[in-house]
Design a protein around this motif. Structure first.
Motif, short mmCIF file in Angstrom:
data_model
loop_
_atom_site.label_atom_id
_atom_site.label_comp_id
_atom_site.label_asym_id
_atom_site.label_seq_id
_atom_site.Cartn_x
_atom_site.Cartn_y
_atom_site.Cartn_z
N VAL A 10 26.65 52.84 29.13
CA VAL A 10 27.50 52.43 30.26
C VAL A 10 26.61 51.97 31.41
CG1 VAL A 10 29.20 53.21 31.96
CG2 VAL A 10 29.35 53.99 29.58
N GLY A 11 26.66 50.66 31.70
CA GLY A 11 25.78 50.07 32.71
C GLY A 11 24.67 49.33 32.00
N GLY A 60 22.18 47.27 32.73
CA GLY A 60 21.20 46.66 33.64
C GLY A 60 19.80 46.86 33.12
N THR A 61 18.85 47.08 34.02
CA THR A 61 17.44 47.24 33.65
C THR A 61 17.28 48.33 32.60
OG1 THR A 61 16.82 46.58 35.88
CG2 THR A 61 15.14 47.73 34.60
N ILE A 62 17.82 49.50 32.86
CA ILE A 62 17.66 50.62 31.93
C ILE A 62 18.63 50.49 30.75
CG2 ILE A 62 17.92 53.15 31.73
CD1 ILE A 62 15.38 52.26 33.22
N ASP A 74 29.89 47.08 31.00
CA ASP A 74 29.50 46.68 32.35
C ASP A 74 30.76 46.18 33.07
OD1 ASP A 74 26.26 46.12 33.35
OD2 ASP A 74 27.92 45.64 34.69
N LEU A 75 30.58 45.73 34.31
CA LEU A 75 31.78 45.35 35.05
C LEU A 75 31.83 43.88 35.44
CD1 LEU A 75 30.21 45.60 37.89
CD2 LEU A 75 31.33 47.82 38.06
N VAL A 91 34.46 47.93 32.27
CA VAL A 91 34.91 49.06 33.09
C VAL A 91 36.36 48.80 33.52
CG1 VAL A 91 34.52 50.29 35.27
CG2 VAL A 91 32.56 49.44 33.96
N SER A 151 23.89 54.50 32.47
CA SER A 151 22.79 53.85 33.20
C SER A 151 23.38 52.92 34.25
CB SER A 151 21.89 53.10 32.23
OG SER A 151 22.65 52.38 31.28
N PRO A 197 24.31 52.25 38.34
CA PRO A 197 23.45 52.52 39.50
C PRO A 197 23.59 53.97 39.97
CG PRO A 197 24.69 50.48 39.80
CD PRO A 197 25.23 51.13 38.56
N ILE A 220 26.84 56.36 40.74
CA ILE A 220 28.06 55.92 40.04
C ILE A 220 28.30 56.83 38.83
CG2 ILE A 220 29.16 53.98 38.81
CD1 ILE A 220 28.76 53.22 41.64
N GLN A 246 20.83 59.14 34.06
CA GLN A 246 19.46 58.75 34.40
C GLN A 246 19.06 59.36 35.75
OE1 GLN A 246 17.20 57.01 32.43
NE2 GLN A 246 18.73 57.25 30.83
N GLY A 279 18.65 58.44 38.77
CA GLY A 279 19.26 58.15 40.07
C GLY A 279 20.41 59.07 40.43
N ARG A 332 5.81 51.21 42.49
CA ARG A 332 6.27 49.82 42.61
C ARG A 332 7.56 49.80 43.44
NH1 ARG A 332 10.53 51.24 41.30
NH2 ARG A 332 11.89 50.78 39.52
N ASP A 375 12.03 46.15 40.89
CA ASP A 375 11.85 45.62 39.55
C ASP A 375 11.70 44.10 39.61
OD1 ASP A 375 11.98 47.99 38.19
OD2 ASP A 375 14.16 47.95 38.04
N GLN A 416 7.85 51.55 34.51
CA GLN A 416 9.08 52.21 34.98
C GLN A 416 10.34 51.77 34.24
OE1 GLN A 416 7.65 49.72 36.71
NE2 GLN A 416 9.24 48.31 37.32
#
Ligand SMILES: NC(=O)c1ccc[n+]([C@@H]2O[C@H](COP(=O)([O-])OP(=O)(O)OC[C@H]3O[C@@H](n4cnc5c(N)ncnc54)[C@H](O)[C@@H]3O)[C@@H](O)[C@H]2O)c1
Length: 347
Positions: free
Chosen positions: A9-10, A12-14, A35-36, A57, A89, A91, A94, A112, A114, A172, A175, A303
Motif C-alpha cells: 500500500v503506497g 512510492g520510493t519504498i 496507490d491513489l 485507495v 509504505s 507517507p 498515513i 515503515q 515514518g 542525505r 531522494d 536509504q
C-alpha cells in the motif's frame, strides 16, 4: 507450498522496491500494489506492462486512470480481502490512518519507519529481534539508517557482546527526484540524541546509545560513523571477521575505488541493479580503528533499498513462516540474491 499473499500500500520510493522484493520471494505471492494517483511510479508500472496489479485507495479516482488507459484491478478493500499481510509504505503518518482499515478487514500489516512506534505491536529488525515479531499482528520496521546501523552493531554484539555505541549520521537530505525540500547547499544539525540512537536502544535495550545527526544536500546514501564499546576489547581483526561473515554487510575499501557514497551508487548501477539499489550496507575496511577499548567504523546506508530485506523478514515473522531469525533471514537473502559478491571475488 502455500504462498503467503502480500499487498503493498503506497507505491512510492519504498513501495516499488517492496513490491520487487516480494515478487522475488518464492514462498510469497504479490497480489498487487495500491496507490491513489497516476504518479510517475504508477505510469512507469504501466509502461513496463503492468507486472503488478494496481488497486486504488479511492475508486472515485478511477476515471483519471481510465483516461490514461491504466488498468485498475479493484479497490484497497478488494485487495485487503485477498491478502494475508500488507506492507504499508504510504507517507509517514498515513499508515496509522490506514491501520483502521486493516483492523476492519483483519489483515496483518508491516509499517515503515515514518510511522510512530505506537502504530505496531513490535518495533522490528530481522536480525536483532526476529523472534519478537513471531505471529504478531502489526510490525514496524526501523528507518533506513537504524536498519543498517543495527545490522552492524548486532553483528558485533552477537560475536563479542556490545555495551555502548556512539554514532554520527551524515544524512542525505532528499531522494533523487525530490524537489520539495529545496536545493540546499548547507549542513543542518538536529537536536541530540538522534532518533536512530534511541531506536537502537528500543530494539537492543542492553546497549546504551547516543548520537548526532547532520543533514547534507546529497541524495545517494547516508554515512554513519559508529564508536562501539564491547564487553571485551574488539580488535580491528575481530570486527572485520564478524562483518565479513554477515550476509547483509559488504566490506569495501578505498583502494578498490570505493571513495564514498557516490562510488557505491555508481557500482550498483554498473551491476545493473534496478534503480541502482543495494540491499547491503557497505562498511569501509579502512574506516575501522581501535580507540582505547572501543572500535570505530563507518557504514554507507543506501536509504531507498536497505529496509527491503528486513521487511521480508517481517513478513516471515508475523506469518510464522520460520521460527528463528537465522532461518528467516537466510531465506530472504537467498531469494533476494544477497551476498553474491562473497562467492564471486577470491578475497
Ligand atoms: N525514502 C526513503 O529513503 C525511506 C527509507 C526508509 C523508510 N522510509 C519510510 O517509508 C515510508 C514511505 O516513504 P516513501 O519515501 O516511499 O514515500 P513516497 O512519497 O515516495 O511514496 C508514498 C506513496 O504512497 C502514496 N500514498 C499517499 N497516500 C496514500 C494512502 N492514503 N494510501 C496509499 N498510498 C498512499 C503516494 O501517492 C506515494 O506513491 C515512510 O514511512 C518513510 O518514512 C523511506
Amino acid at each position: 507450498m502455500t504462498k503467503t499473499k502480500v499487498g503493498v500500500v503506497g507505491y512510492g520510493t519504498i513501495g516499488q522496491r517492496l513490491a520487487d522484493g516480494v515478487f522475488l520471494q518464492k514462498d510469497m505471492e504479490l497480489v498487487g500494489v495500491v496507490d491513489l494517483a497516476p504518479t510517475l511510479a504508477v505510469r512507469a508500472l504501466f509502461e513496463k506492462g503492468m507486472p503488478y496489479d494496481l488497486y486504488l485507495v479511492d475508486m472515485d479516482k478511477k476515471p483519471e486512470f481510465d483516461a490514461l488507459g491504466i488498468p485498475v484491478k479493484g479497490s484497497l478493500v478488494d485487495l485487503l480481502q485477498k491478502v494475508d499481510v500488507v506492507l504499508d509504505s504510504a507517507p509517514g503518518g498515513i499508515g496509522a490512518k490506514n491501520k483502521e482499515i486493516y483492523d476492519k478487514y483483519g489483515v496483518k500489516a508491516i509499517f515503515q519507519g515514518g510511522e510512530k512506534n505506537s502504530v505496531a505491536d513490535v518495533f522490528f529488525h530481522g536480525y536483532a529481534n526476529y523472534e519478537k515479531g513471531l505471529n504478531k499482528r502489526y510490525l514496524k520496521l526501523t528507518s533506513c539508517n537504524t536498519t543498517g546501523l543495527i545490522r552492524s552493531v548486532d553483528c558485533l554484539d552477537r560475536a563479542y557482546g556490545i555495551d555502548r555505541v556512539a554514532i554520527t549520521i551524515i544524512r542525505r537530505v532528499a531522494d533523487p527526484g525530490d524537489y520539495h525540500r529545496g536545493l540546499t547547499n548547507a549542513l543542518q544539525i538536529d537536536k541530540a540524541p538522534s532518533h536512530q540512537a534511541l531506536d537502537l536502544m528500543t530494539i537492543m535495550p542492553h546497549v546504551e546509545a547516543t548520537g548526532i545527526l547532520v543533514h547534507t544536500p546529497i541524495t545517494h546514501g547516508h554515512i554513519i560513523t559508529v564508536v562501539a564499546t564491547g564487553k571485551q576489547k574488539i580488535t580491528k581483526e575481530m570486527a572485520l571477521d564478524a562483518f565479513r561473515k554477515h550476509p547483509r554487510i559488504r566490506v569495501v575499501s578505498i583502494d578498490e575505488g570505493f571513495k564514498g557514497n557516490a562510488s557505491l551508487f555508481k557500482y550498483a548501477r554498473d551491476l545493473g541493479n534496478p534503480r541502482g539499489d543495494m540491499y547491503e550496507i557497505a562498511l569501509w575496511e579502512d574506516s575501522i580503528v581501535e580507540t582505547g577499548d572501543s572500535i570505530m567504523y563507518a557504514i554507507n546506508i543506501p536509504q531507498e533499498a536497505v529496509t527491503i530485506p528486513e521487511t521480508m523478514d517481517g513478513i516471515r515473522a508475523c506469518m510464522g513462516m520460520q521460527q528463528t531469525g537465522a532461518e528467516a533471514t537466510a531465506k530472504t537473502n537467498e531469494y533476494l540474491g544477497i551476498g553474491k559478491w562473497k562467492t564471486c571475488f577470491k578475497n
